[in-house]
Design an enzyme around this catalytic site. Structure first.
Site, short mmCIF file in Angstrom:
data_model
loop_
_atom_site.label_atom_id
_atom_site.label_comp_id
_atom_site.label_asym_id
_atom_site.label_seq_id
_atom_site.Cartn_x
_atom_site.Cartn_y
_atom_site.Cartn_z
N GLU A 112 0.95 -1.14 -0.07
CA GLU A 112 0.03 -0.18 -0.01
C GLU A 112 0.83 1.17 -0.12
O GLU A 112 2.09 1.10 0.25
CB GLU A 112 -0.65 0.09 1.02
N CYS A 125 3.64 8.54 1.42
CA CYS A 125 4.24 7.38 2.32
C CYS A 125 4.34 5.94 1.55
O CYS A 125 3.20 5.73 0.99
CB CYS A 125 3.24 7.35 3.41
N CYS A 132 6.77 -6.99 6.61
CA CYS A 132 7.77 -6.47 7.44
C CYS A 132 8.27 -7.65 8.43
O CYS A 132 7.48 -8.32 8.91
CB CYS A 132 7.49 -5.25 8.27
N CYS A 136 7.18 -5.63 15.14
CA CYS A 136 6.67 -4.71 16.25
C CYS A 136 5.37 -5.01 16.55
O CYS A 136 4.50 -5.05 15.59
CB CYS A 136 7.02 -3.22 15.88
N CYS A 363 -0.23 5.52 10.18
CA CYS A 363 0.92 4.94 10.65
C CYS A 363 0.60 3.47 11.21
O CYS A 363 -0.30 3.63 12.10
CB CYS A 363 1.54 5.71 11.60
#
Ligand code: SAH
Length: 373
Positions: A112, A125, A132, A136, A363
């Site tokens: 995205e 962005c 990933c 996290c 985010c």
């Protein structure tokens, strides 16, 4: 919020094994482009003509490349401008000023990108990896794991598409240009070092070699991969570096940013200060405000001590809750106190706006594959 479906998404048909994306003009520097066309038996200047179409005029269709001989257009485009990503869905909010695109790569991976228009600037962005590997726990992308690195061409495709939409006036607010890039979409950019570095060069090379975006307006964001941060400092770029710190103490950071078990807060910040010294640029310290987890006053004071006297700026990000997460954003009063404690100790601090929340484009909310039908 407005949803536009483009074509049909059929993950069942998508090939599962990741493949290496085809070579693309954007992967190559000027000399490599000339070599590629001469290997096809074409004069070297065809490479410059193609670059002008792609980076300058944002054109990919052979029909529009009327300065190229009709007989070789298709071959040149097929060899150097293969389609890499297909836009499969677009969502807009903020009266059209924020727009998220879901992309499908040729191997069926999804990524995205988000375009955000503000008065006087447009920030894109972009994703640097499909998924990933940094895990996290508060980040939606981190939950899915890593599929693969994106190529430079795949990274540039996200930006070119935004640039084209802006140039044509398709984005609310009238015709415009992409002015800023943040590598804050899916993925850890410094874990895909070579392709990201080439992308920075292609983005900032002057038109028509590249897109002509100032390096000063490009931000590379990292969890803190120390050897790659040191390598980046040695590249003598003028990009901004953002470090996702999220905690001033190793005990908490080991949980919030698991790679901290390998490179501790002190080492990460040391590499950040090396970057600041090498580039003269203030490092952004990213800090997601998570209620009762990392937002205590004593942690603000500890953070202020770590940053005192350094070329640093703190970006506080209200946590965007992700599905299934037990965490939520800090109470506004608590966040305000945290900010005031930093500011009171002379640390420059701002609170990040949360553009795109309602389209899961803020985010940590990018998680393309998990939301597919
Ligand atoms: N891997 C890179 C870049 C991608 S994330 C990095 O970690 O820096 C961009 C920023 O969004 C990072 O600071 C990340 O920690 C933050 N982020 C991730 N999930 C979030 C969430 N749910 N709410 C707010 N910020 C988040």
């Amino acid at each position: 919020m407005e949803l536009v479906e483009i074509g049909s998404v059929s993950p069942a048909r998508a090939r599962r094994a990741p493949v290496r994306p085809a070579r693309h003009l954007a992967d190559l520097d000027v000399a490599e482009r000339r070599q590629a066309v001469t290997e096809m038996g074409q004069p070297a200047y065809r490479a410059d003509q193609l670059s002008r179409h792609y980076f300058g005029r944002l054109i990919e269709s052979p029909d529009e490349m009327t300065d190229l001989p009709a007989g070789s257009r298709a071959a040149l485009v097929a060899a150097l401008l293969p389609p890499l990503l297909t836009a499969t869905r677009e969502l807009t909010c903020d009266r059209g000023m924020t727009r998220k695109t879901l992309w499908r790569a040729v191997d069926g991976s999804f990524v995205e990108s988000v375009l955000m228009r503000y008065p006087g600037r447009v920030t894109m962005c972009v994703s640097s990896q499909a998924g990933c590997g940094m895990a996290c726990p508060f980040c939606a992308t981190g939950q899915a794991g890593l599929t693969r690195n994106l190529s430079t061409g795949e990274i540039l495709t996200q930006v070119i598409s935004g640039a084209r939409a802006l140039a044509s006036g398709e984005v609310a607010g009238g015709p415009g240009r992409v002015s800023n890039i943040v590598f804050m979409g899916m993925g850890e950019p410094l874990a895909n070092y070579a392709a990201v570095l080439r992308a920075v060069r292609r983005l900032s090379d002057p038109v028509p070699d590249g897109l002509g975006i100032s390096q000063r307006a490009i931000t590379v964001s990292t969890v803190g991969l120390v050897p790659a941060m040191r390598r980046l400092a040695a590249e003598r770029l003028s990009c901004r570096l953002a470090v996702s710190l999220h905690a001033p103490d190793d005990e908490l950071r080991d949980d919030l940013v698991p790679v901290n078990r390998r490179w501790k807060v002190a080492e990460v910040l040391d590499a950040a200060w090396q970057y600041a010294a090498a580039t003269g640029r203030r490092v952004s310290i990213e800090y997601a405000m998570i209620r009762d987890i990392n937002d205590q006053a004593w942690r603000a004071d500890a953070l202020a001590r770590l940053l005192a006297g350094q070329l640093a700026h703190v970006n506080l990000i209200p946590l965007n809750p992700t599905p299934g997460s037990k965490w939520t954003a800090s109470d506004p009063d608590v966040a305000a106190e945290f900010e005031a404690r930093l500011a009171g100790r002379g640390i420059p601090v701002t609170v990040r706006d949360t553009r795109g929340r309602e389209i899961d484009g803020a985010c940590g909310q990018l998680a393309a594959s998990s939301r597919l039908p």
